[in-house]
Design an enzyme around this catalytic site. Structure first.
Site, PDB file in Angstrom:
ATOM      1  N   CYS A   8       0.863  -1.184   0.000  1.00 44.25           N
ATOM      2  CA  CYS A   8       0.000   0.000   0.000  1.00 44.25           C
ATOM      3  C   CYS A   8       0.899   1.234   0.000  1.00 44.25           C
ATOM      4  CB  CYS A   8      -0.981  -0.006   1.170  1.00 44.25           C
ATOM      5  SG  CYS A   8      -0.215   0.093   2.798  1.00 44.25           S
ATOM      6  N   ASN A  11       2.355   1.546   4.205  1.00 43.38           N
ATOM      7  CA  ASN A  11       2.650   0.292   4.940  1.00 43.38           C
ATOM      8  C   ASN A  11       2.430   0.435   6.450  1.00 43.38           C
ATOM      9  OD1 ASN A  11       5.504  -1.916   5.524  1.00 43.38           O
ATOM     10  ND2 ASN A  11       3.396  -2.488   5.162  1.00 43.38           N
ATOM     11  N   CYS A  13      -1.270   1.143   7.412  1.00 41.76           N
ATOM     12  CA  CYS A  13      -2.718   0.917   7.607  1.00 41.76           C
ATOM     13  C   CYS A  13      -3.218  -0.350   6.911  1.00 41.76           C
ATOM     14  CB  CYS A  13      -3.522   2.112   7.101  1.00 41.76           C
ATOM     15  SG  CYS A  13      -3.177   3.644   7.971  1.00 41.76           S
ATOM     16  N   ARG A  14      -3.248  -0.350   5.569  1.00 38.56           N
ATOM     17  CA  ARG A  14      -3.893  -1.442   4.850  1.00 38.56           C
ATOM     18  C   ARG A  14      -3.039  -2.691   4.677  1.00 38.56           C
ATOM     19  NH1 ARG A  14      -5.217   2.115  -0.230  1.00 38.56           N
ATOM     20  NH2 ARG A  14      -3.280   3.040   0.592  1.00 38.56           N
ATOM     21  N   SER A  15      -1.816  -2.526   4.141  1.00 35.12           N
ATOM     22  CA  SER A  15      -1.025  -3.740   3.860  1.00 35.12           C
ATOM     23  C   SER A  15      -0.617  -4.501   5.124  1.00 35.12           C
ATOM     24  CB  SER A  15       0.175  -3.450   2.953  1.00 35.12           C
ATOM     25  OG  SER A  15       1.050  -2.501   3.501  1.00 35.12           O
ATOM     26  N   ASP A 123      -7.993   3.943   1.188  1.00 33.34           N
ATOM     27  CA  ASP A 123      -7.020   4.392   2.191  1.00 33.34           C
ATOM     28  C   ASP A 123      -7.768   4.946   3.416  1.00 33.34           C
ATOM     29  OD1 ASP A 123      -5.054   5.586   3.645  1.00 33.34           O
ATOM     30  OD2 ASP A 123      -4.180   6.696   1.974  1.00 33.34           O
TER      31      ASP A 123
HETATM   32  P1  4NP Z   1      -1.662   2.977   4.041  1.00 31.42           P
HETATM   33  O1  4NP Z   1      -2.229   4.381   4.580  1.00 31.42           O
HETATM   34  O2  4NP Z   1      -1.153   3.210   2.638  1.00 31.42           O
HETATM   35  O3  4NP Z   1      -2.857   2.091   4.048  1.00 31.42           O
HETATM   36  O4  4NP Z   1      -0.570   2.551   4.998  1.00 31.42           O
HETATM   37  C1  4NP Z   1      -1.436   5.531   4.560  1.00 31.42           C
HETATM   38  C2  4NP Z   1      -0.615   5.799   5.613  1.00 31.42           C
HETATM   39  C3  4NP Z   1       0.165   6.944   5.603  1.00 31.42           C
HETATM   40  C4  4NP Z   1       0.105   7.810   4.538  1.00 31.42           C
HETATM   41  C5  4NP Z   1      -0.727   7.548   3.469  1.00 31.42           C
HETATM   42  C6  4NP Z   1      -1.495   6.399   3.485  1.00 31.42           C
HETATM   43  N1  4NP Z   1       0.874   9.002   4.548  1.00 31.42           N
HETATM   44  O5  4NP Z   1       0.774   9.770   3.580  1.00 31.42           O
HETATM   45  O6  4NP Z   1       1.627   9.231   5.492  1.00 31.42           O
END
Ligand code: 4NP
Length: 157
Positions: A8, A11, A13-15, A123
């Site tokens: 994702c 790395n 939240c989702r993955s 997201d």
């Molecule tokens: P993820 O969510 O891709 O599911 O881990 C996010 C976590 C942090 C950010 C973006 C998406 N960020 O921009 O910091």
């Protein structure tokens, strides 16, 4: 041994949820596989998953607390058999970085979910607890479909 990399943006939240769900479900069916996760960005490298991800995972019986965020590296494209993106933006980012010979490995995680019209796992970073719950629901669907596929394809080998 078959290997799967969940990807994702951050790395955190989702993955990590996808990683934890796949690991546990693979273990439950005795499928010997290597699961990992990483992000397109390095912003959160070394951090544990977002506390909201840890909580929703815990509530459903998955322990993801020990995971640490890392950015994707060039060697991942060769190493992993399946490189599964959480959304279409991740697909674009991965294709930009991946040598042509390995691009066939890059797919949407949700492509493996049965009976689902959803292609992206949204997201939840700026969202609420409910959005994290939705991520977990989708990840379980995709994981069930993927494991069914892997069992058919790789247990027979
Ligand atoms: P993820 O969510 O891709 O599911 O881990 C996010 C976590 C942090 C950010 C973006 C998406 N960020 O921009 O910091």
């Amino acid at each position: 041994m078959v290997s799967v990399l969940c990807v994702c943006l951050g790395n955190i939240c989702r993955s990590p949820i996808a990683h934890g769900v796949l690991e546990r479900k693979a273990d439950n069916i005795g499928l010997d596989c290597q699961i990992d996760s990483c992000g397109i960005l390095s912003y959160h490298a070394g951090e544990q998953p977002d506390l909201r991800s840890i909580k929703v995972a815990q509530d459903h019986g998955y322990d993801i607390e020990e995971q640490r965020s890392r950015q994707i590296i060039p060697a991942d494209f060769q190493k992993y058999d399946y490189i599964l993106a959480m959304d279409n933006a991740n697909i674009d980012d991965l294709l930009e970085r991946c040598p042509v010979e390995f691009q066939y490995k890059i797919e949407l995680f949700m492509a493996y979910a049965e009976d689902s019209l959803v292609s992206d796992i949204p997201d939840p970073y700026y969202g609420s607890e409910r959005d994290f719950d939705y991520v977990l629901t989708l990840a379980e669907k995709a994981a069930d479909g993927l494991l069914k596929h892997l069992r058919k394809k790789h247990l027979a080998e």
